[in-house]
Design an enzyme around this catalytic site. Sequence first.
Site, mmCIF file in Angstrom:
data_model
loop_
_atom_site.group_PDB
_atom_site.id
_atom_site.type_symbol
_atom_site.label_atom_id
_atom_site.label_comp_id
_atom_site.label_asym_id
_atom_site.label_seq_id
_atom_site.Cartn_x
_atom_site.Cartn_y
_atom_site.Cartn_z
ATOM 1 N N ASP A 182 18.547 -22.678 38.706
ATOM 2 C CA ASP A 182 17.740 -21.974 37.710
ATOM 3 C C ASP A 182 16.857 -22.983 36.969
ATOM 4 O OD1 ASP A 182 16.785 -20.507 35.466
ATOM 5 O OD2 ASP A 182 18.529 -19.193 35.556
ATOM 6 N N HIS A 201 16.643 -18.215 38.862
ATOM 7 C CA HIS A 201 16.583 -17.161 37.848
ATOM 8 C C HIS A 201 16.228 -15.840 38.537
ATOM 9 C CE1 HIS A 201 16.775 -16.741 33.518
ATOM 10 N NE2 HIS A 201 15.714 -15.970 33.510
ATOM 11 N N SER A 238 19.120 -12.851 31.491
ATOM 12 C CA SER A 238 18.329 -13.802 30.716
ATOM 13 C C SER A 238 18.436 -13.498 29.217
ATOM 14 C CB SER A 238 16.876 -13.779 31.212
ATOM 15 O OG SER A 238 16.142 -14.871 30.724
#
Length: 367
Positions: free
Chosen positions: A303, A336, A233
């Site tokens: 995601d 994610h 991320s």
Amino acid sequence: MSIPLGYLIGLAILAFPVLRLPRVPMPLGTSVFLITMSINELPVLAALAFGASTALALAEGDLASPVALGAAIVAAACLGLQIWRGATTPSVLRRAMGPIAVSGRVPLWRVLGFPFAVRPRSVERFADLSYGPASRRNRMDLYRRRGTVAGAPVLIHFHGGYYTTGHKSSQSLPMLHRLAERGWICISANYRLRPAAGFEDHVVDAKRLVAWVREHAAEWGADPERIVLSGSSAGAHMSAMAAFTHGDPAYQPGFEEADTSVSAVVSLGGYLGRYFDDRPETSPTESVRPDSPPVMVVHGTHDSLVPVADARRFAERLRADSRNLVVHAELPGAHHGFDLYWSPRFAAVVNAVEAFTAEAFARQRVR
């Protein structure tokens, strides 16, 4: 005939990760991410939870309700789809890697029996080493195989957390443990966070750690010419920006002469756009240069925090402007945070990272 609401809610939670949701703003997005990630990446445990709750519902006569029975069938189908999507990851990665061979080996006892990131006995950890002047946040954990290590490649990983939170002992640990077992030196690092720190501080911290590795390589058995930056991320954003600004003294205050170039970058569910102040020079996608190092971009198709389209644009820009190796893989059904567990999906990703970095090192030797 009563409808078992508790059972139905449980089924809804188990089936929820199969959906492709629109981008969800913070902090709701964090809640969605936590629910979907845990169920999606632990398919065996999710299936066991489904089986146990369904057996209890059957014993109590709740499945006599057509609503409950129908919901159970739908939830079973959703779980099956999630498991199938994870099982397709090796073939997706092989296609993304092209002619680069990828191992199909998976640590089944970890994936099926204990998928949590527990450090193996063969790996030792040196915790809270200092790599910079910020006493609390310029800290790292170093992992290496027990015994004598010499000439080991180095992987540096930066955690995610929206640049406002996160910790070095939280993300991509299965990858760090596996590579350390196989002779790498792996580093997981904290860095300064918002609002006390800004974009330049994050990049400086990343480059400072690269400089630390080069300075201290001999005492840890590291090869200072084989350094890979990786991140999850926001950590991927930080890794890419550090790699794309190598040699820029503006991001190396007090260590301007240090060599902060790296051999490769690995982005895992990375945020690859502009920083909070919206300056174009803070975006990895807008900072690609012809001599950018080899980059591997791995992103989940589902995601909901960082859209897969952003990773796709980044990979397209790399292929257009960089002369080095680019690998881009979109993982079917992944959300994610797919790098938190020894899931079947992430085990395949780790295999691909090993193959990608080996190729990057080989190309580096012939340059």
